[in-house]
Each structure stands twice: as C-alpha cells, then as structure tokens.
Design an enzyme around this catalytic site. Structure first.
Site, PDB file in Angstrom:
ATOM      1  N   CYS A 252      46.609  33.033  35.890  1.00 42.16           N
ATOM      2  CA  CYS A 252      45.698  31.717  34.904  1.00 42.16           C
ATOM      3  C   CYS A 252      45.066  30.838  35.758  1.00 42.16           C
ATOM      4  O   CYS A 252      45.567  29.283  36.934  1.00 42.16           O
ATOM      5  CB  CYS A 252      45.797  30.998  33.937  1.00 42.16           C
TER       6      CYS A 252
ATOM      7  N   CYS B  61      44.526  27.144  35.288  1.00 43.81           N
ATOM      8  CA  CYS B  61      46.269  27.276  34.316  1.00 43.81           C
ATOM      9  C   CYS B  61      46.829  26.546  36.256  1.00 43.81           C
ATOM     10  O   CYS B  61      47.214  24.997  35.992  1.00 43.81           O
ATOM     11  CB  CYS B  61      46.791  27.587  33.791  1.00 43.81           C
TER      12      CYS B  61
ATOM     13  N   ASP C  25      24.816  37.669  72.516  1.00 42.31           N
ATOM     14  CA  ASP C  25      24.565  37.437  74.197  1.00 42.31           C
ATOM     15  C   ASP C  25      24.500  38.996  75.001  1.00 42.31           C
ATOM     16  O   ASP C  25      24.665  40.088  73.700  1.00 42.31           O
ATOM     17  CB  ASP C  25      26.367  37.126  74.252  1.00 42.31           C
TER      18      ASP C  25
END
Length: 695
Positions: free
Chosen positions: A11, A14, A395
């Site tokens: 979780c 949690c 570039d």
C-alpha cells in the site's frame, strides 16, 4: 545511509505513513521508504528495533540475507510463499462466507454469526488490528476506516455484509500487492543483466573472481556466450558483440583489437582478451542500472499532488461520513439505523489506495520499457515532461548528422587531381583528409607517399611528389595561383550548396575542387517527420556551422527552423528565448551542448554509454542515434494519458458511490467493490504499458 530491502509493502499510502513514523525517530529525519522499489534508506546509527516495529505495524519487514549483500538491483522480495498465504486465507474465508449463507436458514443464529466472524477474522485480522492501533493513537488511514466500518456493521447486525467487506478488502489488498510487484519484477529483470563473475588473467593463468573486485588495468578472458564484465579495450581476438544491454539494439556490432567494449554486452563468438579500463561500479552499465533504479523513486508533479491530496482526503471522508450519519435523521427525520449504515459505506469509499496507485505502476512500466530499448529516462518527472514537449531543438553535428565529413561532390580539371589529393592526404589524421582518402580509394586511384609534407596551419597541407610541389587546402593556401572565372564560379556554386571547399593545385593551376559535407544520418529525415506526427509542433536545428551549411541540412531533414553561426552561449540564448513561448527539449551530444541541455525544459543526450552524456542530460539515447526518440515520446504520452485516466476513474467511482448515498442506495459491498474495481482497472491498464506488440 544504510540500504535495506523491505518485503510486504502493498500500500503506497501506508508506506508513506510508515516513512513519516520512522522520520520521527532519533536519527530518522532523513529516512526514506521507497514504495516503488521496496527499499529503505536509514542512518546506520538509527534504532533498527524501533524501525522494524514500525514496519511490522503494517505487515512489512526488512528482508535480511546473510549470503547476499544489500546491493542495488537485488531480487524482488515478494515471495511465492507470501502470495500463496494470501490465496489460502482468501479461499478459506470465502468458503466459510458462502457456507454460512448456504446454511443460514438451517443453523441457529449463534452458529451463523460465529462462522461469519471466523471468516472475517481470517481475512481481516491484520487490517482490524492495525486499524485499532491507529484509532487508539488518533491516526486515520484506510485501516482505521475499515476497522470503524466493520465494527459499525457488526454493531447493527449486518454480519453478512460486514464479512463480505472484510473479504473483498483482503482481495483488494492482494491485488494491489500483486500489481505493484509485477511492475517491480519487470524492473528487477532489467537490473539482472549486470554481470556477476569475471575470468581474470594474472601471470598467464586464468582465475574466476567477482565483477565487483575488478580494477582498471586487469586483463579478462571472455569466452563465446559470456558477458563482458566491465568497460574495456580488446587486446586480442575479434568477435561480434551484442550491446543490447547498453543501447537496446539487438543487431550485433563487429569488434576487433583496439575497439572499446561495454560491460554487460555479450561476446557472441570467438575468444576475447580485454583490458579493463574502469572498475565495474564506474562502468557505463553500472551507472545506467543505478540511474534506472533511482528513476523509480523520483516523484512526478502528479504524484506529489496525489500524496498531498491523500493527507486531507481521509479526514474529509470521515467528516462526510459523520454528516451522512447525523444530518438526515436530524433535519429530515430519517431512520438513524439506515443512515448510520450509509455513513459506514461512505467510510469504506474513503479508501485512497486506487487513487495513490494511479501513477507509480504506470511510471515504473514506462521507465522500464524505455530502458529495454536503450532509452535512459532518469526519473518519472522527465518521463511525464517528455510527453508534454512542444518543441525540440537539435544540435547538428553528431545528432542530425554523423559528425563525420565525406566527399559529396567534386569538380576535376586535371587527371592528376585525385592522385595528388590522395597521396598528400593519406598521411594526415584530419577528418577531412580521411574523407578525401576514402573517396580516392573508393574510385580505385593508386597513390604514393610524398617526398616531403608540411602542414599549413588553418590552410591545409603542401607536399612534394616526384620533385614537384603541390597544395591541398582552402582558398587561403592558393596565394600564388590565379583563379579563373570559371573555377571561381564552381567554388561559389559549391559554397552556395553549403559545402566546405578543399582545393588541389600546384604553383600555377588548380587541378580540382572537393565539396565536403557532414553526412546526414539515415534516420534523421524520418525521425523529424515522426516527431511532427506525434505532436511536436516545432523542430529547430542549432549549429555553429555557417548558414549555408545549416540551410542545406535543415532542408534535407525537414526541421521547421534553423540557426547557424552559433557559439555555445548563443545556443543557450536561443533555448531561453524558446522557453518563453513553449516547452522545449534540447538534443545534443552532452559535452559541447551542456549549457543548452541544462537550460532546456528537458535535456536529451546522444550517448552510447559516454559518462558525459549520462551525467549531463535528463534522458540519454544510448543507441547514439535518434531512431527511437519518437517512440519514447509516444510512450510518454501514453503514460500521461494512463495516469490521467486512472485518477479520473478512481475519483469518478468514488463520486458515483457517494451520490448513491443521497437517496440511501449505497451499501457496504457496493462501496468496497467501487474501490476494488478501480484498483483492478488502474493496475491492469498501467501494466499494459509493459506489453509490446511483436513487429
């Protein structure tokens, strides 16, 4: 900081709360608990017993392995036993639940209630105990909400629905853990490519040692099919080498004596002796794997917002739940029992798990899939940003072009032209000289070494062949030669086309002119077209070359705009100007373009394992070409859309469930199914990012 692997993290919310609890400990202020990669970083002097108690409060634990050091990229900790345990628990509790329903009419109330309570205890014991501890300490999270809901349901005699809520919540937690673990395992599989052992040759004798003990200067033996242990240079042997671990390119590269090789690449055939140039921890592969692993934990703006939102979300749900319980009976003479039940259902809707899970699985999946293709994205924030880019500046040299001069056109006025040019230039190491020699050899012209050779700084070279003096160089080298109108017209024409001019002459006449160009990469035109197709509005080329050369390349590759004659600080200014109008990415080689790369909203380097590229940019194209950049942008856009969909779905289902509470139609099982449904869909859609269509 000491690093540990943690098992049992299922979780995200949690994990965040446990991290905050660990940070409250002495020496714990800098502690980090990473949900995505299941890692814990703490001060070595912290009280580990207290840390373990905090982890245990949510069913997590540090995984100690005496035989395996706590290193990056270690095998995932979500074991089969843990998954099997969840399956057994849920199966038993589900069987008990349906048994109670089946025999409800034939059993006495006490037996039926007892079976429901046993089923609830089996599937919801951990949640209940965590919620009870949280309630006593006035800590409100999903476990607290579920505990209140269960106690409330049983207190009003809703045994069947309370048990169903406990079982469905257990299924929900299991699916959350399973989905997140699938994403973690995909990352772990990527990290497993790191070589483990090396055969070192010392005093003419081979012996096997760990890759981590290798030092620069040692010689290793790599047999057919084995991994090259670290970056090095081939001293003996020749082979084709699979560099997919570095570049994502499956086609092997032919290597011989003097060629550089990368750690983690595979020797396809033959026997190679390689001198190690870097200890493994400093090698290209080690840096890539380290950055990819770290990239899991960088929070995107979306994730940071969700985390902040979650802190206020649960208390808000509790307030809404209380209002649902109290206001209808007081204001509208509603039934207390009915609205108490509705309030409990609102509590269950308050689970923030599907909302918090909306982003991390998608981010890990996106970073992992890009890494498989040799695109190193250094964090979720850069992956998210890549999908929002409006313009990309490039570039020219080494990015849109190969950075290697070649003869694109030449004009000959004398049969001696190619012979003189090849003979004088064959001794030079200058890139333009090499281009001329390649063209002369390609045309089958035989050449000789000059009797004398002198370099003319900034002009070219002069040399003596068979007693006669010749020049090869630019116009400055022709001080004593009269240029006719027709020759001058040819020179002007080649210049107008954007070529660098190289002239071959003796003291009295010009033999011929070379038009030198920087060869455009084969994929550049198609890449620019694809970038416009995927939604990049502007493509800009920035180069230090003169405008004619810039114009020629720009037209060839199809960029929308170009700027020539730019110094590095002028490139930086251009990027800053563009940023005022749109979100800009800069693509360069990671060295000369460092200021512009740093200034852009997103820096993308052409890398192929070079240290400077890896360290400078936010994203590194390890293939050293642009071919997969459009795919990376497509994937980033998909990740962003997936996250947006996940958040919308999670909130919509919760809002829909809350609206059902207004007429009193909300039930406990509808509430838990709305969140479980969101979790399943969010997880599956995020994991689909890892799936690749076979071409």
């Amino acid at each position: 900081m000491q690093e540990y692997k943690v098992k049992g993290l299922s979780c995200a919310n949690c994990a965040r709360e446990m991290e905050e609890a660990i940070q409250q400990l002495e020496k714990g202020e800098n502690a980090k608990l990473f949900f995505n990669s299941s890692k814990l970083l703490v001060d070595p002097s912290i009280n580990m017993e207290k840390v373990e108690n905090i982890l245990a409060s949510d069913g997590a634990a540090i995984e100690y392995d005496e035989n395996v050091p706590q290193t990056k990229g270690k095998k995932s900790t979500f074991s089969l036993d843990e998954g099997t345990m969840w399956k057994v628990i849920l199966t038993i509790s589900t069987l008990l639940f349906f048994t109670a329903i089946l025999f409800e009419s034939g059993w006495n109330d006490f037996t039926v209630v007892s079976v429901y309570l046993i089923a609830t205890a089996i599937s919801g014991y951990k949640t209940f105990m965590k919620g009870l501890r949280n309630l006593l300490s006035f800590k409100f999270n999903i476990d607290t909400l579920m505990t209140i809901a269960l106690v409330g349901a049983f207190s009003i005699g809703e045994w069947k629905e309370g048990t169903l809520v406990a079982i469905l919540f257990g299924v929900n937690e299991y699916l959350e853990g399973l989905g997140m673990e699938k994403a973690r395992r995909s990352m772990d599989e990527l990290l497993k490519i790191a070589p483990k052992q090396a055969t070192v040759i010392e005093n003419g004798k081979p012996f096997v040692t760990t890759v981590s003990s290798l030092t620069a200067g040692q010689t290793v033996l790599v047999r057919s099919g084995e991994q090259i242990p670290s970056d090095g240079i081939i001293k003996e042997g020749a082979s084709s080498v699979n560099e997919a671990a570095i570049t994502g390119e499956s086609l092997p590269v032919e290597k011989g004596v003097g060629d550089s090789v990368y750690g983690g690449s595979i020797n396809n055939e033959g026997l190679l002796k390689i001198e190690i140039t870097k200890a493994y921890e400093d090698s290209s592969l080690a840096k890539i794997l380290h950055l990819v692993e770290e990239a899991q934990e960088t929070k995107t703006p979306t994730e940071l917002f969700i985390n902040r939102f979650a802190k206020y979300y649960t208390p808000l749900i509790m307030i809404i739940s209380a209002l649902v319980m109290i206001l209808p009976p007081i204001l509208f003479q509603g039934d207390w029992g009915t609205w108490f039940y509705q309030g409990l259902a609102v509590l269950i809707i308050g689970c923030p798990c599907s909302l918090i899970l909306a982003s991390p699985i998608a981010i890990i999946s996106g970073i992992t899939r890009n890494a498989r293709h040799g695109i190193l994205v250094k964090g979720g924030v850069y992956l998210e940003q890549l999908g929002k880019i409006d313009a990309i500046a490039f570039d020219k040299t080494g990015t849109l072009t190969k950075g290697k001069p070649y003869v694109e056109q030449f004009v000959s006025y004398d049969d001696r032209f190619l012979f003189v040019a090849g003979s004088l230039e064959k001794s030079s190491t200058h890139p333009i000289a090499k281009a001329i020699v390649e063209k002369v050899e390609e045309l089958g012209i035989q050449t000789f070494s000059p009797d004398e050779l002198t370099t003319l700084s900034g002009q070219g070279i002069k040399g003596v062949l068979n007693g006669k003096e010749y020049w090869v160089g630019n116009e400055k080298s022709l001080l004593d030669v009269t240029i006719s109108k027709s020759v001058q017209a040819d020179i002007d024409d080649l210049k107008r086309k954007g070529y660098t001019i190289v002239i071959v002459a003796d003291r009295s006449e010009i033999f011929g002119i070379f038009g030198i160009a920087d060869q455009v990469r084969e994929e550049s035109t198609d890449v620019i077209h694809q970038l416009h197709h995927v939604g990049v509005k502007q493509t800009i080329m920035l180069t230090g070359d003169h405008n004619k050369t810039a114009e020629k390349v720009a037209k060839q590759v199809g960029v929308t705009d170009y700027y020539g004659n730019l110094m590095p600080d002028e490139k930086l200014e251009r990027i800053q100007q563009l940023k005022k109008q749109m979100r800009v990415a800069m693509v360069g080689d990671g060295i000369n373009d460092a200021p512009a790369l740093a200034a852009a909203d997103l820096g993308i380097a052409m890398g192929k394992g070079t240290d400077s590229a890896i360290e400078t940019a936010d994203i590194v194209l390890m293939q050293d070409h642009l071919g997969k950049l459009p795919d990376a942008i497509r994937l980033s856009k998909r990740v962003n859309k997936t996250i947006a969909f996940n958040i919308t779905l999670a909130l919509s289902l919760k809002l829909l469930a809350l609206l059902l509470a207004i007429p009193g139609w909300l039930t406990l099982w509808i509430a838990i199914l709305s969140d479980m449904g969101a979790t399943i869909i969010v997880t599956l859609i995020s994991l689909l990012i890892l799936v690749e269509k076979k071409k």
